[in-house]
Scaffold this motif. Sequence first.
Motif, PDB file in Angstrom:
ATOM      1  N   GLU A   1      45.860  39.142  41.833  1.00 44.04           N
ATOM      2  CA  GLU A   1      45.842  38.937  40.375  1.00 44.04           C
ATOM      3  C   GLU A   1      47.129  39.406  39.712  1.00 44.04           C
ATOM      4  N   PHE A   2      47.516  38.719  38.632  1.00 45.83           N
ATOM      5  CA  PHE A   2      48.703  39.095  37.855  1.00 45.83           C
ATOM      6  C   PHE A   2      48.280  40.185  36.867  1.00 45.83           C
ATOM      7  N   ASP A   3      48.823  41.375  37.019  1.00 43.00           N
ATOM      8  CA  ASP A   3      48.412  42.483  36.161  1.00 43.00           C
ATOM      9  C   ASP A   3      49.623  43.352  35.821  1.00 43.00           C
ATOM     10  N   VAL A   4      50.093  43.187  34.578  1.00 46.26           N
ATOM     11  CA  VAL A   4      51.326  43.866  34.154  1.00 46.26           C
ATOM     12  C   VAL A   4      51.127  45.383  34.107  1.00 46.26           C
ATOM     13  N   SER A   5      49.880  45.818  33.881  1.00 53.10           N
ATOM     14  CA  SER A   5      49.627  47.257  33.690  1.00 53.10           C
ATOM     15  C   SER A   5      49.916  48.082  34.946  1.00 53.10           C
ATOM     16  N   ARG A   6      50.058  47.426  36.097  1.00 52.88           N
ATOM     17  CA  ARG A   6      50.376  48.168  37.327  1.00 52.88           C
ATOM     18  C   ARG A   6      51.688  48.939  37.184  1.00 52.88           C
ATOM     19  N   PHE A   7      52.552  48.469  36.294  1.00 53.02           N
ATOM     20  CA  PHE A   7      53.887  49.079  36.179  1.00 53.02           C
ATOM     21  C   PHE A   7      53.985  50.034  34.993  1.00 53.02           C
ATOM     22  N   GLU A   8      52.839  50.261  34.345  1.00 53.68           N
ATOM     23  CA  GLU A   8      52.867  51.228  33.235  1.00 53.68           C
ATOM     24  C   GLU A   8      52.720  52.645  33.795  1.00 53.68           C
ATOM     25  N   GLY A   9      53.072  53.639  33.006  1.00 50.97           N
ATOM     26  CA  GLY A   9      52.948  55.045  33.450  1.00 50.97           C
ATOM     27  C   GLY A   9      53.819  55.309  34.659  1.00 50.97           C
ATOM     28  N   ALA A  10      53.210  55.989  35.661  1.00 55.44           N
ATOM     29  CA  ALA A  10      53.996  56.359  36.849  1.00 55.44           C
ATOM     30  C   ALA A  10      54.310  55.143  37.728  1.00 55.44           C
ATOM     31  N   GLY A  11      53.568  54.036  37.542  1.00 59.24           N
ATOM     32  CA  GLY A  11      53.830  52.823  38.329  1.00 59.24           C
ATOM     33  C   GLY A  11      53.360  52.950  39.773  1.00 59.24           C
ATOM     34  N   PRO A  12      53.739  51.994  40.626  1.00 58.53           N
ATOM     35  CA  PRO A  12      53.247  51.971  42.015  1.00 58.53           C
ATOM     36  C   PRO A  12      53.676  53.206  42.815  1.00 58.53           C
ATOM     37  N   ALA A  13      52.926  53.461  43.899  1.00 59.20           N
ATOM     38  CA  ALA A  13      53.233  54.606  44.776  1.00 59.20           C
ATOM     39  C   ALA A  13      54.618  54.419  45.419  1.00 59.20           C
ATOM     40  N   PRO A  14      55.305  55.522  45.748  1.00 53.98           N
ATOM     41  CA  PRO A  14      56.630  55.415  46.366  1.00 53.98           C
ATOM     42  C   PRO A  14      56.611  54.525  47.621  1.00 53.98           C
ATOM     43  N   ASN A  15      57.677  53.763  47.806  1.00 54.70           N
ATOM     44  CA  ASN A  15      57.871  52.875  48.973  1.00 54.70           C
ATOM     45  C   ASN A  15      56.855  51.741  49.101  1.00 54.70           C
ATOM     46  N   SER A  16      56.074  51.494  48.017  1.00 49.95           N
ATOM     47  CA  SER A  16      55.116  50.388  48.118  1.00 49.95           C
ATOM     48  C   SER A  16      55.627  49.147  47.368  1.00 49.95           C
ATOM     49  N   TYR A  17      56.453  49.359  46.343  1.00 50.52           N
ATOM     50  CA  TYR A  17      57.017  48.222  45.601  1.00 50.52           C
ATOM     51  C   TYR A  17      58.507  48.135  45.960  1.00 50.52           C
ATOM     52  N   VAL A  18      58.862  47.135  46.775  1.00 49.83           N
ATOM     53  CA  VAL A  18      60.212  47.141  47.355  1.00 49.83           C
ATOM     54  C   VAL A  18      60.929  45.777  47.278  1.00 49.83           C
ATOM     55  N   PRO A  19      60.928  45.103  46.117  1.00 43.58           N
ATOM     56  CA  PRO A  19      61.604  43.794  46.100  1.00 43.58           C
ATOM     57  C   PRO A  19      63.104  43.916  46.340  1.00 43.58           C
ATOM     58  N   PHE A  20      63.658  45.109  46.107  1.00 44.86           N
ATOM     59  CA  PHE A  20      65.100  45.312  46.312  1.00 44.86           C
ATOM     60  C   PHE A  20      65.370  46.185  47.535  1.00 44.86           C
ATOM     61  N   GLY A  21      64.368  46.407  48.386  1.00 44.45           N
ATOM     62  CA  GLY A  21      64.561  47.266  49.547  1.00 44.45           C
ATOM     63  C   GLY A  21      64.592  48.725  49.122  1.00 44.45           C
ATOM     64  N   GLY A  22      65.289  49.547  49.900  1.00 44.67           N
ATOM     65  CA  GLY A  22      65.361  50.983  49.588  1.00 44.67           C
ATOM     66  C   GLY A  22      66.362  51.661  50.503  1.00 44.67           C
ATOM     67  N   GLY A  23      66.632  52.923  50.215  1.00 42.19           N
ATOM     68  CA  GLY A  23      67.555  53.692  51.056  1.00 42.19           C
ATOM     69  C   GLY A  23      69.006  53.308  50.820  1.00 42.19           C
ATOM     70  N   PRO A  24      69.897  53.750  51.742  1.00 37.78           N
ATOM     71  CA  PRO A  24      71.334  53.550  51.534  1.00 37.78           C
ATOM     72  C   PRO A  24      71.772  52.080  51.477  1.00 37.78           C
ATOM     73  N   ARG A  25      70.933  51.139  51.987  1.00 36.42           N
ATOM     74  CA  ARG A  25      71.330  49.728  51.915  1.00 36.42           C
ATOM     75  C   ARG A  25      70.489  48.967  50.893  1.00 36.42           C
ATOM     76  N   MET A  26      69.913  49.695  49.952  1.00 37.19           N
ATOM     77  CA  MET A  26      69.125  49.015  48.913  1.00 37.19           C
ATOM     78  C   MET A  26      70.027  48.040  48.143  1.00 37.19           C
ATOM     79  N   CYS A  27      69.420  46.982  47.606  1.00 40.48           N
ATOM     80  CA  CYS A  27      70.182  46.003  46.830  1.00 40.48           C
ATOM     81  C   CYS A  27      71.027  46.717  45.780  1.00 40.48           C
ATOM     82  N   MET A  28      72.328  46.368  45.739  1.00 39.71           N
ATOM     83  CA  MET A  28      73.201  47.029  44.763  1.00 39.71           C
ATOM     84  C   MET A  28      73.166  46.316  43.430  1.00 39.71           C
ATOM     85  N   GLY A  29      72.558  45.114  43.424  1.00 38.84           N
ATOM     86  CA  GLY A  29      72.589  44.329  42.191  1.00 38.84           C
ATOM     87  C   GLY A  29      71.286  44.432  41.418  1.00 38.84           C
ATOM     88  N   ASN A  30      70.431  45.420  41.753  1.00 37.49           N
ATOM     89  CA  ASN A  30      69.087  45.418  41.139  1.00 37.49           C
ATOM     90  C   ASN A  30      69.136  45.609  39.620  1.00 37.49           C
TER      91      ASN A  30
END
Length: 483
Positions: free
Chosen positions: A402-431
Motif C-alpha cells: 500500500e502507498f502510505d506517506v505516513s511511513r516517513f513521518e516522525g523517526a521514519g523507517p528503521a535503519p538500513n531498511s529504506y535504501v533506494p540510494f544504498g548506504g555506507g562509503p559507496r552510497m549514492c552521492m547524488g541523493n
Amino acid sequence: MQFTMFSAAILVGGVCLLSYYVIIKTFKERLSPNPHLPPGSLGWPFIGETFEYLRTGVAGQHHRFVRDRMEKYDPQVFKTSLLGESMIVFCGPAGNKFLFRNENKLLKIWWPSSVRRLLKSSLANMIGDEAKRMRSVLLTFLDPHALERNIERMDLATRDHIRTCWEGKQEVKVHPTVNVYTFEMAFRMFTSIEDCGHILKLAAQFDIFLRGVISFAINIPGTRFHCAVKAADAIREELRLLARQRREALDKKMASPTQDLLSHLLVTSYAGGKFLSELEIVDNILLLLFASHDTTTSAITCVMKYLAELPEVYRMVLKEQLDIAKSKEPGVLLKWEDLQKMRYSSNVVSEVMRLLPPVRGGFREAIVDFTYAGYTIPKGSKLIWDTGSTHMDPILFPEAEEFDVSRFEGAGPAPNSYVPFGGGPRMCMGNVYARAQILVFLHNIVKRFEWDLSTPDEKLVYDPMPTPSQGLPVRLRPHQSSV
Ligand code: HEM
C-alpha cells in the motif's frame, strides 16, 4: 564482406572461448559445491536464474525474486546465479548493514565489466583511498552547501522546460518528455551547455551509450556494447573540447570557477595540490551523467503516475506547493529554504521510491574469505544487496504493497531498511541533488496542472528501472488560475 566474415570469425571464436570458460567454471561449482556456502539454486548452466530475475521485473514484481528465495532458503542470505556469475544475496536490514559497513575491509564495490570498461578512469573503477579522494572532489559539487547556489538555476531550467514541452498540450507522454528534461538539466548544471541543437546531438549519442552500459561486454561491430564504446568516445571528444575551452576561459577570468561541474573539476585540487587529468574530468562527467539520468527520469515518472492515481495525495502536495508559491513574490525563483518546507511532498517522493526504487540494488565483491550467518563467503564471490528484501517486508513496512506517506513521518523507517540510494562509503552521492531536482519539478508541474492517466491499465516494466510500457501518456488539465 571480408569485414563481416572477419567479425563473424571473431564472434564464433569469442563465443567458443566464453562457453569453454563458463562450462568449466559452472560445472566445477555444480559438481563440487562448497557445503558451507549459503543455500540457494544456481539454476541452468551459464543462464543461471537470470530469466527468472528478468521475468519478475517484466511482471512489475521485481521484489518477488528476492522475497520468494528468502522464504524458500534463508531470510538472511542465499545464493543464485545471474548473467553468468554466481552471486550471494544479502537480505534484510542486517544484510544491508553488513555490506555497507564492511566496504574496503571484507569487500569492495563491483560493477559488471561493461560499466568498468565504459567508465574508464572514473570513480566507478576506483576503490579505497583513491575512491575516497575522488568522492570528496565530486561531493563538493553535489552537497547541500553547493546545491544552495544552484536551486534557482534548476527552477529556471524547469520553468523553461514546462513552458516548451507541457504548456498548451492536451496530452503528454511523461517518460520520454521527462527524459529530455533530465538530460537538459544535467547538461546545463554539469557543463552549462544550453543550446538545444547541441544538447539533442549529445542526447542521441548518450542514448546509445546508455543502452550498452549494462550489456554483455563483447566489443564486436553490431553489439550494443560496441555501439556504446563508440558513442562514449564521441561524447568524450565533445567534453574534452569543452574542457579545453573552459580552461582557457578560466585562465582569462572569463568563466566562473563555480559555474558548473566542469569548472569545479578543473579548479579543485586534492591530495596536496594535485589536479584531475583531462581524462579523469571527462570520465567522471560521463559517470555522473550515467548515474543521474535514467534514475531521476524513472523517479519523476513514477511520482507522476502515483499522483494521477491518488487524488487525495495530489491535493495535499498541491496545497503544500501553493502555500510555498504564495509565500514568495511573484516570479521569484525557488531557493534551498523553500525545498526544506516541502515535507509532505518529500515524503511522497520517498514512498514512491520505496515501492518503485529506480535502482534495484548494488554489487560488491568479497576481497577475503569471511563468514556470514554461519556460512562461508569465499574471496572473489560477487555479493548483492537488493531493495526488495527490505522495502517490501511487511514487518518493516506494514501492508507493504500500500502507498502510505505516513511511513516517513516522525523517526521514519528503521535503519538500513529504506535504501533506494544504498548506504555506507559507496552510497549514492547524488541523493540530495536528485531529491532537489524531483521537488523542483514537482513544484512547477502541480502548480500548473492536474492530470489523468490516458491508459490506466498501463504496465510498469523494469528496463532495468521502472518504466511505463507505453511511456505514461497523461491528459493535462491546467489550473484556471496560476500562482
Ligand atoms: C532518484 C535518483 C537516484 C537514485 C535512486 C540513485 C541510486 C543510486 C544507487 C542505489 C547507487 C549505488 C550504491 C551502491 O552500490 O551501494 C548509486 C550510486 C551513485 N550515484 Fe546515484 N542515484 C540517483 C541519482 C543520482 C544523481 C542525480 C547523481 C549525480 C548527480 C548520482 C550519482 C551517483 C554516483 C556518482 C554513484 C556511484 C558512487 C560510488 O561508486 O561511490 N546518482 N546511486
